[in-house]
Design a protein around this motif. Structure first.
Motif, PDB file in Angstrom:
ATOM      1  N   LEU A  95      62.736  50.455  15.666  1.00  0.00           N
ATOM      2  CA  LEU A  95      61.361  51.547  16.130  1.00  0.00           C
ATOM      3  C   LEU A  95      62.511  52.631  15.363  1.00  0.00           C
ATOM      4  CD1 LEU A  95      62.983  53.336  19.540  1.00  0.00           C
ATOM      5  CD2 LEU A  95      63.460  51.296  18.832  1.00  0.00           C
ATOM      6  N   GLN A  96      61.015  53.462  15.102  1.00  0.00           N
ATOM      7  CA  GLN A  96      61.445  54.701  14.047  1.00  0.00           C
ATOM      8  C   GLN A  96      60.678  55.755  14.832  1.00  0.00           C
ATOM      9  OE1 GLN A  96      59.995  54.460  10.227  1.00  0.00           O
ATOM     10  NE2 GLN A  96      61.342  51.914  10.328  1.00  0.00           N
ATOM     11  N   CYS A  97      59.309  56.239  15.524  1.00  0.00           N
ATOM     12  CA  CYS A  97      58.748  57.191  16.003  1.00  0.00           C
ATOM     13  C   CYS A  97      59.288  56.626  17.608  1.00  0.00           C
ATOM     14  CB  CYS A  97      57.702  57.545  15.364  1.00  0.00           C
ATOM     15  SG  CYS A  97      56.449  56.988  16.460  1.00  0.00           S
ATOM     16  N   GLY A  98      59.120  56.017  17.964  1.00  0.00           N
ATOM     17  CA  GLY A  98      59.195  54.886  18.796  1.00  0.00           C
ATOM     18  C   GLY A  98      58.190  55.312  19.699  1.00  0.00           C
ATOM     19  N   TYR A  99      56.271  55.516  19.255  1.00  0.00           N
ATOM     20  CA  TYR A  99      55.531  55.857  20.054  1.00  0.00           C
ATOM     21  C   TYR A  99      54.641  54.403  20.865  1.00  0.00           C
ATOM     22  CZ  TYR A  99      51.337  58.390  21.811  1.00  0.00           C
ATOM     23  OH  TYR A  99      50.617  58.638  23.011  1.00  0.00           O
ATOM     24  N   LEU A 131      50.095  47.548  17.384  1.00  0.00           N
ATOM     25  CA  LEU A 131      50.199  48.318  15.680  1.00  0.00           C
ATOM     26  C   LEU A 131      51.423  49.177  15.973  1.00  0.00           C
ATOM     27  CD1 LEU A 131      46.177  49.147  15.258  1.00  0.00           C
ATOM     28  CD2 LEU A 131      46.968  46.949  15.075  1.00  0.00           C
ATOM     29  N   CYS A 132      52.116  49.725  14.781  1.00  0.00           N
ATOM     30  CA  CYS A 132      52.686  50.310  14.208  1.00  0.00           C
ATOM     31  C   CYS A 132      52.850  50.928  12.948  1.00  0.00           C
ATOM     32  CB  CYS A 132      54.802  49.454  15.141  1.00  0.00           C
ATOM     33  SG  CYS A 132      55.805  49.988  13.799  1.00  0.00           S
ATOM     34  N   ARG A 133      52.775  52.174  12.868  1.00  0.00           N
ATOM     35  CA  ARG A 133      52.658  52.785  11.769  1.00  0.00           C
ATOM     36  C   ARG A 133      54.414  53.051  10.933  1.00  0.00           C
ATOM     37  NH1 ARG A 133      48.657  51.942   8.149  1.00  0.00           N
ATOM     38  NH2 ARG A 133      47.198  54.372   7.333  1.00  0.00           N
ATOM     39  N   CYS A 134      55.284  52.437  11.478  1.00  0.00           N
ATOM     40  CA  CYS A 134      56.131  53.153  11.268  1.00  0.00           C
ATOM     41  C   CYS A 134      57.228  51.793  10.030  1.00  0.00           C
ATOM     42  CB  CYS A 134      57.192  53.846  12.180  1.00  0.00           C
ATOM     43  SG  CYS A 134      56.831  54.923  12.895  1.00  0.00           S
ATOM     44  N   THR A 135      57.832  51.194  11.037  1.00  0.00           N
ATOM     45  CA  THR A 135      58.205  49.837  10.482  1.00  0.00           C
ATOM     46  C   THR A 135      57.819  48.992   9.837  1.00  0.00           C
ATOM     47  OG1 THR A 135      57.854  48.573  12.432  1.00  0.00           O
ATOM     48  CG2 THR A 135      59.375  50.174  13.287  1.00  0.00           C
ATOM     49  N   GLY A 136      56.335  48.758   9.882  1.00  0.00           N
ATOM     50  CA  GLY A 136      55.832  47.175   8.424  1.00  0.00           C
ATOM     51  C   GLY A 136      56.519  46.187   9.739  1.00  0.00           C
ATOM     52  N   TYR A 137      56.682  46.287  10.850  1.00  0.00           N
ATOM     53  CA  TYR A 137      56.955  45.049  12.026  1.00  0.00           C
ATOM     54  C   TYR A 137      58.486  44.161  11.587  1.00  0.00           C
ATOM     55  CZ  TYR A 137      51.961  45.928  12.595  1.00  0.00           C
ATOM     56  OH  TYR A 137      50.846  47.067  13.232  1.00  0.00           O
ATOM     57  N   HIS A 138      58.565  44.355   9.910  1.00  0.00           N
ATOM     58  CA  HIS A 138      59.642  43.591   9.848  1.00  0.00           C
ATOM     59  C   HIS A 138      61.304  43.785  10.966  1.00  0.00           C
ATOM     60  CE1 HIS A 138      62.409  41.823   6.355  1.00  0.00           C
ATOM     61  NE2 HIS A 138      63.535  42.754   7.223  1.00  0.00           N
TER      62      HIS A 138
ATOM     63  N   ARG B  14      70.934  54.208  15.813  1.00  0.00           N
ATOM     64  CA  ARG B  14      70.110  54.833  16.001  1.00  0.00           C
ATOM     65  C   ARG B  14      70.447  55.478  17.117  1.00  0.00           C
ATOM     66  NH1 ARG B  14      64.428  56.115  14.264  1.00  0.00           N
ATOM     67  NH2 ARG B  14      64.215  55.673  16.538  1.00  0.00           N
ATOM     68  N   TYR B  27      56.848  63.452  24.441  1.00  0.00           N
ATOM     69  CA  TYR B  27      56.077  63.749  23.399  1.00  0.00           C
ATOM     70  C   TYR B  27      55.273  65.076  24.191  1.00  0.00           C
ATOM     71  CZ  TYR B  27      57.691  59.001  21.433  1.00  0.00           C
ATOM     72  OH  TYR B  27      58.460  58.283  21.202  1.00  0.00           O
ATOM     73  N   GLY B 512      60.004  60.139  12.903  1.00  0.00           N
ATOM     74  CA  GLY B 512      60.831  59.052  13.481  1.00  0.00           C
ATOM     75  C   GLY B 512      61.690  58.157  12.359  1.00  0.00           C
ATOM     76  N   HIS B 685      60.139  49.350   4.506  1.00  0.00           N
ATOM     77  CA  HIS B 685      59.533  48.396   4.893  1.00  0.00           C
ATOM     78  C   HIS B 685      58.301  49.518   5.585  1.00  0.00           C
ATOM     79  CE1 HIS B 685      62.857  46.429   7.120  1.00  0.00           C
ATOM     80  NE2 HIS B 685      62.974  46.028   5.795  1.00  0.00           N
ATOM     81  N   ALA B 689      54.517  48.318   4.053  1.00  0.00           N
ATOM     82  CA  ALA B 689      53.255  48.394   4.543  1.00  0.00           C
ATOM     83  C   ALA B 689      52.506  48.958   4.748  1.00  0.00           C
ATOM     84  CB  ALA B 689      53.479  47.876   6.021  1.00  0.00           C
TER      85      ALA B 689
END
Lengths: 164, 791
Positions: A95-99, A131-138, B14, B27, B512, B685, B689
């Protein structure tokens, strides 16, 4: 109208409008804000919870439809412990932004409950509804692989990076 | 004085994650205030129309409706004057609306369901006017969009930057002359870099609370720039900036979409003040698509003239960029950022020009990469076409034309900018080796022989990040219109507390990027205090030093450097105190393992607790010691940073359906030194994407009347897990010399390197069928049609 259900193991009764969405019942009435709203069209999956053990998108379900159901949200997935999927997301930077994360975790947990040894391809297609916009799912895929290994009692594969 | 423990470079987990994975992240929409109301907007269904009248009587008569506001109510606040603003946006438009989705009224009600119901009952009478949607049509000035303007072209940028127009033209003339030489080839292609919708999974949210006693506002917003937002609200509402506190709590993705001061943020704040009740606005996905900014939207022609043996003699780019209806924070600056990297990391003479043009569509602004992916796309696509034209390997063409290592330090790009550090051939060659480029080509050729359509795509890139040098303020990179005449400095405060823990307060915050982890690593590295004993606070203008924000891959390279220097200053003071306790010379003090000792005598040590103790009880410290143990630093670098890299992809095209499958994706990025490799990998990554999303799937599509046809996530398909391969990431390390950590920034690299890598690969796959170019997005139908046309 009144709706009665079990949420994270606790019996609750709440006053809702007929049009109230399940996600709003959870977030607004019950204060369970871990379930997120991302698109209102059932597409992004950030609102995924379990209803009677099955992952569903709570923004496309009415609160009235869960009368008598057992609902599990991310807050109740492991009740203060970490579910293997949650642990995997932390260990493998899932996760990055976590949303999107709570919904992604709930979908992954539902998938692994059915199959604790999925291929990478099965994992990727299994989470296509989130859908995730941060991680590219990798790293989400790696996180779910980690969780699957843990659930099978296997040693998870080493991460892509050197551990310090 | 030295530090022997180092947390820099470690892939520590993290610190943000335990809350986020258990649903305890906070949030904006998770924060509740007593007495809340909810706002909803009434938005124009027309791309261009006169607002004749607005009838809100039915809405106002509804139970639970608190207020309906229109332009007349907020005219006194003035339009939203954004930075670099040439076409200001009205807060609410009561005159001529200029794009679908523009706000004409705001409803406030007891809850969000009622607010939306009431918004549907506000009747607006419009007189539709001819809208200009097509970019080239707008560029022709057939219809002028902004009354009083002579042209829809708002501004033009040209390079070599800073040169006189005649000197710029001389470069172009030389390129023209080279075209007619016997030993040269010319390759030219018009290409579209399509409009995109940033699509953070958390849409924007605003919650504002007015305190009539203190006459102050608290505003929670999902923002990348809380300090600028506080300033913008204060200017509009006529308040001192110190009376507006903006808090950006967890931010669910930004990618540039939250890098603006928006009219809704001002309006919600103003309404909270008017009503003396908290007001919340929650953006819908459709609003995120057509009212928040979009990105990209260029049409341009790239031309290379070069020798038949691969020497590029000149590069010419002539483009137009779609600004949309208004100019917001960085709208006209985005093509300018593209200009910075117009010649990439190559040495050929370059003429580069772009016209920034208004249309009756949603405003464009920064979307991940912001001008640089567009500029790099054109250059790297045309280099590929040139390589194909002369029958040379595209890697060899790139290697032959890179700015050589000998040019550093002191390299100046043909566009006219000094670059910090670079080692382009090493980076490319290591990629080719680690990916087994020769093997990939053999595999491709074997697949082709078997009748499959497999292709390899390559791209190098350079970007400009850490856009912070103070002098750039003169080019408009400052927050003056938000009442804050500051350059884009980094800032950070480092404090060692009496209990030997450390608090770090930074002026920038994450969406993020894991600032809580990264900044703890930076400060731990300097002080030797364990990461777990360091708290990092961000995103609250009430307690943080003036900060600029997280965008342009700038946080680590600029704000990170500020925290690094602040920690060093704390350490200098701590060394004096430790020397006193150890009865040693200051220069012999070494910091390690949570304390300090005398060099060579680790047994004789004092902990940070001992040091902090006398720092806060100075009667035990050397005479004249000031109490406290903290430092706040602002940092401006001598130059921006210039990260670079090379990406390689292998794809297979199904010629019967046009479907593209990515078989392999390998990157070799160089962002200088790395603080946390796990987090850096994650940034790459996600960047890749998003670049693949542009290459294959995403497009903001308007019909001729200006309706956004791709306004939901169903119609705007961002990549899913099933669309993407696992990524193979690698790095070279060429530290920058413009900040003390040698870090360059990594947030946008993946996006800048990837779109053209995929397009180059797809074109390579179908080149044997006669295809030379396909405009993005390469959805199956478009690829299939290109194949049919070529056949």
């Amino acid at each position: 109208m009144e709706v009665s259900l079990t949420v994270n193991g606790q019996a609750v009764t709440s006053e809702v409008e007929a049009r109230t969405l399940l996600v709003h019942l959870l977030r607004e009435n019950l204060g369970l804000t871990g379930t997120h709203v991302g698109c209102e069209t059932g597409y992004c999956g950030a609102c995924t919870v379990h209803v009677d053990g099955t992952p569903v998108k709570s923004c496309t379900m009415l609160a009235a439809q869960v009368e008598g159901a057992e609902v599990t949200t991310v807050e109740g997935l492991a009740n203060g412990e970490l579910h293997p999927v949650q642990e995997g997301f932390w260990e493998r930077h899932g996760l990055q932004c976590g949303y999107c994360t709570p919904g992604m975790i709930m979908t992954a947990a539902g998938m692994l409950a059915d199959n604790d040894n999925p291929s990478e391809d099965e994992i990727r297609h299994g989470i296509e509804g989130n859908l995730c916009r941060c991680t590219g799912y990798h790293n989400i895929v790696r996180a779910i692989e980690y969780a699957a290994a843990k659930m099978r009692g296997d040693e998870p594969a080493a991460p892509d990076w050197e551990v310090v | 004085m030295a530090t022997t423990t180092s947390a820099l470079g470690g892939a520590i987990r993290r610190r943000e994650d335990p809350a986020l994975i258990q649903g305890h992240g906070r949030y904006v929409d998770d924060i509740k205030l007593p007495g809340e109301t909810a706002a909803a907007f009434v938005r124009s269904p027309f791309a261009r129309a006169k607002v004749l009248s607005i009838d809100a009587s039915e809405a106002l008569a509804m139970d639970g409706v608190v207020a309906v506001y229109t332009a007349a109510d907020v005219d006194s606040l003035g339009p939203l004057i954004a930075q670099l603003s040439f076409a200001p946006r009205p807060l609410l438009n009561g005159g001529e609306v200029k794009h679908v989705g523009e706000a004409v009224a705001m409803v406030v009600a007891e809850n969000r369901y009622l607010a939306q119901d009431a918004a549907d009952l506000v009747f607006v009478d419009y007189d539709p006017l001819e809208a200009v949607i097509d970019l080239k049509d707008a560029h022709s000035d057939r219809v002028i969009i902004h009354e009083g303007s002579e042209s829809n072209t708002i501004i033009s940028w040209a390079a070599p930057f800073g040169a006189e127009p005649e000197d710029q033209q001389a470069v172009r003339d030389q390129i023209e002359a080279d075209k007619s030489r016997d030993d040269t080839v010319v390759v030219s292609q018009e290409m579209i870099n399509q409009r995109l919708i940033p699509t953070a999974i958390e849409p924007r949210r605003v919650l504002a609370e007015w305190n009539p006693g203190y006459r102050s506002l608290n505003v929670w917003s999902s923002s990348q720039i809380p300090h600028a937002l506080a300033g913008g609200i204060a200017v509009s509402l006529g308040l001192p900036t110190t009376s507006v506190r903006v808090i950006a709590p967890e931010v669910g993705g930004g990618f540039g979409a939250k890098l603006n001061v928006y009219n809704d943020e001002i309006l919600v704040s103003w309404a909270a003040q008017q009503l003396a009740r908290p007001v919340r606005w929650v953006e819908t996905r459709r609003e995120a698509a057509n009212s928040t900014i979009q990105g990209r939207g260029w049409v341009g022609t790239a031309t290379i003239v070069g020798t038949t043996d691969g020497e590029i003699l000149g590069y010419d780019f002539d483009g137009i960029a779609d600004m949309g209806a208004y100019t917001q924070n960085f709208t006209v600056a985005i093509p300018f950022l593209g200009l910075f990297v117009g010649s990439g990391q190559y040495k050929m003479p370059t003429y580069w020009k772009i016209d920034c043009v208004a249309t009756n569509t949603t405003t464009t602004d920064a979307y991940r990469g912001a001008g640089r992916p567009e500029a790099v796309y054109y250059l790297e696509r045309i280099i590929d076409m040139y390589a194909r034209e002369i029958g040379m390997d595209p890697a060899d063409v790139r290697n032959k034309n890179f700015i050589p290592n000998e040019a550093f330090p002191g390299a100046v790009s043909p566009i006219g900018f000094a670059m910090d550090t670079g080692d382009y051939s090493t980076n490319l060659n290591e990629l080719l080796e680690v990916a087994d480029y020769a093997g990939m080509k053999a595999e491709r050729d074997a697949a082709r022989a078997a009748g499959r359509h497999v292709g390899i795509g390559l791209s190098s890139y350079v970007e400009v990040c850490g856009f912070a040098p103070s002098g750039l303020a003169d080019l408009g990179f400052n927050w003056a219109t938000y009442g804050l005449p500051t350059a884009f400095n980094g800032s950070g405060l480092v404090r060692v507390n009496p209990d030997a823990s450390a608090t770090v307060i930074i002026g920038t915050g994450p969406s993020g990027q894991a600032h809580q982890t990264t900044w703890a690593q930076i400060v731990s590295d300097r002080l030797g205090i364990e990461v777990d004993n360091i708290v990092v606070k961000h995103g609250d203008t009430g307690d943080s030093p003036m900060g600029i924000g997280t965008f342009g891959s700038r946080s680590a390279a600029v704000d990170g450097a500020a925290a690094y220097q602040a920690a060093d200053r704390v350490r200098e003071k701590a060394a004096k105190l430790a020397a006193h306790l150890l009865e040693a010379a200051e220069e012999d003090v070494v910091f390690a393992d949570g304390g300090a000792h005398v060099a060579g005598s680790p047994d004789s040590s004092v902990g940070w607790g001992d040091i902090a103790s006398i720092a806060y009880q100075v009667h035990k410290a050397p005479e004249g010691t000031e109490p406290g143990l903290e430092s706040e630093v602002f940092f401006t670098p001598s130059n921006a940073t210039w990260p670079f890299g090379s990406h390689l992809a292998m794809v297979e095209v199904d010629a019967d359906t046009g479907n593209v499958e990515i078989l392999r994706y390998v990157s070799m990025d160089d962002c200088g030194n790395v603080i946390n490799p796990m987090i850096v990998d994650g940034q790459v990554h996600g960047g890749i994407a998003q670049g693949i999303g542009q290459a294959l799937f995403e497009e903001a599509i308007y019909d001729a009347d200006g309706n956004l046809l791709s306004g939901s996530m169903v119609d705007y398909p961002i990549p899913t897990a099933g669309d993407l391969p696992a990524f193979e990431l690698h790095r070279t390390v060429t530290p920058t010399d413009v900040n003390p950590m040698g870090v360059k920034g990594i947030g946008e690299a993946g996006t800048i390197g990837s779109a053209q890598t995929i397009v180059n690969a797809v074109v390579d796959a179908v080149a044997p069928l006669g295809v030379t170019h396909i405009d993005m997005p390469l959805r199956p139908r478009r690829v299939w049609e290109a194949i049919q046309e070529a056949r």
